[in-house]
Design a protein around this motif. Structure first.
Motif, PDB file in Angstrom:
ATOM      1  N   VAL A 104       4.225   0.918  -6.742  1.00 19.93           N
ATOM      2  CA  VAL A 104       4.772   0.004  -7.752  1.00 19.93           C
ATOM      3  C   VAL A 104       6.176   0.462  -8.144  1.00 19.93           C
ATOM      4  CG1 VAL A 104       4.438  -1.028 -10.023  1.00 19.93           C
ATOM      5  CG2 VAL A 104       2.455  -0.505  -8.581  1.00 19.93           C
ATOM      6  N   SER A 105       7.153  -0.336  -7.760  1.00 23.61           N
ATOM      7  CA  SER A 105       8.555   0.037  -7.965  1.00 23.61           C
ATOM      8  C   SER A 105       9.187  -0.658  -9.161  1.00 23.61           C
ATOM      9  CB  SER A 105       9.359  -0.264  -6.693  1.00 23.61           C
ATOM     10  OG  SER A 105       9.106  -1.575  -6.216  1.00 23.61           O
ATOM     11  N   LYS A 106       8.375  -1.139 -10.060  1.00 26.39           N
ATOM     12  CA  LYS A 106       8.860  -1.814 -11.277  1.00 26.39           C
ATOM     13  C   LYS A 106       9.893  -0.959 -12.007  1.00 26.39           C
ATOM     14  CE  LYS A 106       6.090  -1.838 -14.848  1.00 26.39           C
ATOM     15  NZ  LYS A 106       5.000  -2.179 -15.796  1.00 26.39           N
ATOM     16  N   THR A 107      11.029  -1.539 -12.322  1.00 29.59           N
ATOM     17  CA  THR A 107      12.157  -0.951 -13.048  1.00 29.59           C
ATOM     18  C   THR A 107      12.894   0.128 -12.245  1.00 29.59           C
ATOM     19  OG1 THR A 107      11.055   0.876 -14.232  1.00 29.59           O
ATOM     20  CG2 THR A 107      10.941  -1.336 -15.243  1.00 29.59           C
ATOM     21  N   ARG A 108      12.441   0.415 -11.039  1.00 26.88           N
ATOM     22  CA  ARG A 108      13.116   1.428 -10.234  1.00 26.88           C
ATOM     23  C   ARG A 108      14.174   0.764  -9.357  1.00 26.88           C
ATOM     24  NH1 ARG A 108      11.732   5.177 -13.361  1.00 26.88           N
ATOM     25  NH2 ARG A 108      12.870   6.497 -11.894  1.00 26.88           N
ATOM     26  N   GLY A 120       7.643   6.679   4.831  1.00 30.04           N
ATOM     27  CA  GLY A 120       6.491   6.068   5.486  1.00 30.04           C
ATOM     28  C   GLY A 120       5.774   4.986   4.704  1.00 30.04           C
ATOM     29  N   GLN A 121       6.159   4.740   3.439  1.00 30.90           N
ATOM     30  CA  GLN A 121       5.495   3.725   2.638  1.00 30.90           C
ATOM     31  C   GLN A 121       6.069   2.348   2.959  1.00 30.90           C
ATOM     32  OE1 GLN A 121       2.877   3.982   0.757  1.00 30.90           O
ATOM     33  NE2 GLN A 121       2.875   1.890  -0.046  1.00 30.90           N
ATOM     34  N   VAL A 122       5.201   1.386   3.256  1.00 27.70           N
ATOM     35  CA  VAL A 122       5.648   0.042   3.640  1.00 27.70           C
ATOM     36  C   VAL A 122       5.321  -1.001   2.573  1.00 27.70           C
ATOM     37  CG1 VAL A 122       5.355  -1.815   5.339  1.00 27.70           C
ATOM     38  CG2 VAL A 122       5.439   0.566   6.096  1.00 27.70           C
ATOM     39  N   LEU A 123       4.254  -0.800   1.834  1.00 25.01           N
ATOM     40  CA  LEU A 123       3.763  -1.807   0.889  1.00 25.01           C
ATOM     41  C   LEU A 123       4.179  -1.450  -0.536  1.00 25.01           C
ATOM     42  CD1 LEU A 123       2.098  -4.389   0.691  1.00 25.01           C
ATOM     43  CD2 LEU A 123       0.054  -2.972   0.495  1.00 25.01           C
ATOM     44  N   PHE A 124       4.862  -2.386  -1.209  1.00 25.24           N
ATOM     45  CA  PHE A 124       5.365  -2.163  -2.568  1.00 25.24           C
ATOM     46  C   PHE A 124       4.929  -3.292  -3.486  1.00 25.24           C
ATOM     47  CE2 PHE A 124       8.011   0.266   0.226  1.00 25.24           C
ATOM     48  CZ  PHE A 124       8.335   1.422  -0.467  1.00 25.24           C
ATOM     49  N   GLY A 125       4.819  -2.987  -4.771  1.00 31.99           N
ATOM     50  CA  GLY A 125       4.420  -3.977  -5.764  1.00 31.99           C
ATOM     51  C   GLY A 125       5.480  -4.155  -6.821  1.00 31.99           C
ATOM     52  N   ARG A 144       6.903  -4.741   2.924  1.00 38.81           N
ATOM     53  CA  ARG A 144       6.011  -5.826   2.519  1.00 38.81           C
ATOM     54  C   ARG A 144       5.781  -5.732   1.015  1.00 38.81           C
ATOM     55  NH1 ARG A 144       7.739  -6.991   6.538  1.00 38.81           N
ATOM     56  NH2 ARG A 144       6.728  -7.599   8.498  1.00 38.81           N
ATOM     57  N   TRP A 145       5.640  -6.909   0.367  1.00 40.00           N
ATOM     58  CA  TRP A 145       5.586  -6.963  -1.090  1.00 40.00           C
ATOM     59  C   TRP A 145       4.289  -7.586  -1.598  1.00 40.00           C
ATOM     60  CZ3 TRP A 145       9.452  -4.497  -3.545  1.00 40.00           C
ATOM     61  CH2 TRP A 145      10.653  -4.306  -2.845  1.00 40.00           C
ATOM     62  N   HIS A 146       3.780  -7.019  -2.673  1.00 38.80           N
ATOM     63  CA  HIS A 146       2.729  -7.636  -3.478  1.00 38.80           C
ATOM     64  C   HIS A 146       3.345  -7.971  -4.833  1.00 38.80           C
ATOM     65  CE1 HIS A 146      -1.352  -6.355  -1.567  1.00 38.80           C
ATOM     66  NE2 HIS A 146      -0.430  -6.571  -0.632  1.00 38.80           N
ATOM     67  N   PHE A 147       3.109  -9.191  -5.315  1.00 40.37           N
ATOM     68  CA  PHE A 147       3.504  -9.496  -6.688  1.00 40.37           C
ATOM     69  C   PHE A 147       2.296  -9.214  -7.570  1.00 40.37           C
ATOM     70  CE2 PHE A 147       4.216 -12.108 -10.444  1.00 40.37           C
ATOM     71  CZ  PHE A 147       5.500 -11.707 -10.779  1.00 40.37           C
ATOM     72  N   ILE A 148       2.482  -8.364  -8.611  1.00 40.34           N
ATOM     73  CA  ILE A 148       1.353  -7.890  -9.406  1.00 40.34           C
ATOM     74  C   ILE A 148       1.537  -8.167 -10.900  1.00 40.34           C
ATOM     75  CG2 ILE A 148       0.727  -6.122  -7.722  1.00 40.34           C
ATOM     76  CD1 ILE A 148       2.150  -4.057  -9.452  1.00 40.34           C
ATOM     77  N   GLY A 149       2.510  -9.006 -11.245  1.00 37.98           N
ATOM     78  CA  GLY A 149       2.748  -9.327 -12.647  1.00 37.98           C
ATOM     79  C   GLY A 149       2.265 -10.729 -13.012  1.00 37.98           C
ATOM     80  N   SER A 296       4.380   5.378 -11.432  1.00 39.78           N
ATOM     81  CA  SER A 296       5.055   6.524 -12.038  1.00 39.78           C
ATOM     82  C   SER A 296       4.701   7.843 -11.364  1.00 39.78           C
ATOM     83  CB  SER A 296       4.738   6.597 -13.535  1.00 39.78           C
ATOM     84  OG  SER A 296       3.343   6.652 -13.760  1.00 39.78           O
ATOM     85  N   SER A 297       3.543   7.950 -10.748  1.00 36.37           N
ATOM     86  CA  SER A 297       3.189   9.183 -10.044  1.00 36.37           C
ATOM     87  C   SER A 297       4.014   9.369  -8.779  1.00 36.37           C
ATOM     88  CB  SER A 297       1.696   9.186  -9.687  1.00 36.37           C
ATOM     89  OG  SER A 297       0.915   9.296 -10.851  1.00 36.37           O
ATOM     90  N   ILE A 298       4.642   8.296  -8.317  1.00 44.62           N
ATOM     91  CA  ILE A 298       5.513   8.367  -7.138  1.00 44.62           C
ATOM     92  C   ILE A 298       6.978   8.411  -7.542  1.00 44.62           C
ATOM     93  CG2 ILE A 298       6.282   7.139  -5.064  1.00 44.62           C
ATOM     94  CD1 ILE A 298       3.449   5.921  -4.922  1.00 44.62           C
TER      95      ILE A 298
END
Length: 305
Positions: A104-108, A120-125, A144-149, A296-298
């Motif tokens: 989850v890259s919110k605000t980043r 190596g991470q491909v999937l983001f939210g 690749r994206w997931h919308f989670i809001g 936040s853990s990432i």
């Protein structure tokens, strides 16, 4: 509609006529009040009630402390190292099962997404439409994206314009599902392009700030998506944002999946369980999550608004 009853903490009492494996997971939500019956003459019910309340507060403090500690660890590490640590914890909790990580890259910034991608991470939210549009235009095309809001109907066209959008995890009404299906069909989803994966968002905590349908209504919404929104949409599974420290939210989502699979004639394993975030993703995986959303853990603690 009434919420499902909450569980009773194992440490403070024994449950009549239930084996340990049958006992519900402990719950610290304040949306319902379990009746405490003392089965021990030296511990009256009033004492058990006080112990229950104290135990709940302790669990919630521990969950917040674990999340804060995880944020500090991530802040002290480069994104690649923090990501590696999270993946290691996921693998340990999964015990051989396959579990999907949505970073989850919110605000980043987009640069943080690129750093995680290089590791190596491909999937983001993403939680916000504008942030998704901006980062998708800058990120590597393989992302690749997931919308989670929370998604408003008037923002559906913008979100679905993202070429690498893989899923919407927050479908909480048949009207939103219908709108997504119409726009996805116009874009050739399910015919010229892969169907858009959608998750039914389930409110498992009863908190006013959390979205989603009641657990009892999840099967009907899932059935609507399957019957009325195919082939543009594909029902991928169920998603929840539980209350911090209340692991019984995971049990409610699992039960909602069981009833959904039964209604649709599917095996439960055919429906994903998206649950667990930075403060509780390991517990969620042990409970049965097949996808976790970790930010936040990432990427470190998010700056204050």
């Amino acid at each position: 509609m009434a919420k499902m009853p909450l569980g009773i903490m194992r440490p403070t009492m024994r449950l009549a006529q239930l084996s340990p494996s049958q006992a519900p997971r402990a719950s610290c939500s304040t949306s319902a009040h379990p009746v405490l019956v003392s089965l021990h003459p030296s511990r009256p019910a009033a004492g058990l009630a006080a112990a229950f309340a104290g135990g709940c507060a302790l669990r919630q403090r521990r969950a917040r402390a674990a999340s804060a500690a995880s944020d500090l660890d991530a802040a002290a590490l480069p994104v690649a190292s923090a990501l590696s640590s999270v993946l290691g914890r996921i693998n340990a909790a999964a015990d051989g099962r396959s579990v999907q990580l949505v970073a989850v890259s919110k605000t980043r910034p987009a640069s943080a997404v690129e750093e995680a991608f290089r590791a190596g991470q491909v999937l983001f939210g993403e939680n916000y439409v504008q942030e998704l549009l901006e980062k998708a235009s800058l990120a590597p095309p393989e992302v690749r994206w997931h919308f989670i809001g929370k998604l408003q109907s008037n923002k559906v066209k913008k979100v679905l314009s993202v070429p690498n959008l893989k899923a919407i995890e927050t479908v909480d009404s048949s009207s939103l599902a219908d709108r997504l299906a119409r726009v996805a069909k116009e874009l050739g989803r399910g015919v010229e392009a892969p169907a858009l994966d959608v998750y039914v968002q389930v409110d498992t905590s009863g908190e006013e700030t959390k979205g989603g349908v009641d657990p009892e209504d999840a099967p009907a919404l899932a059935a609507h998506i399957v019957k009325a929104c195919s082939p543009a949409l594909r029902l991928a599974g169920l998603m929840t944002i539980g209350a911090p420290g209340d692991f019984s939210c995971f049990d409610r989502l699992i039960e909602a999946r069981r009833r959904t699979a039964e209604l649709l004639g599917l095996g439960q394993e055919e429906l994903a369980l998206s649950m667990g975030m930075s403060g509780d993703y390991e517990e969620a995986i042990r409970a049965g999550a097949t996808s976790v959303r970790v930010g936040s853990s990432i990427f470190g603690a998010r700056p204050p608004k």
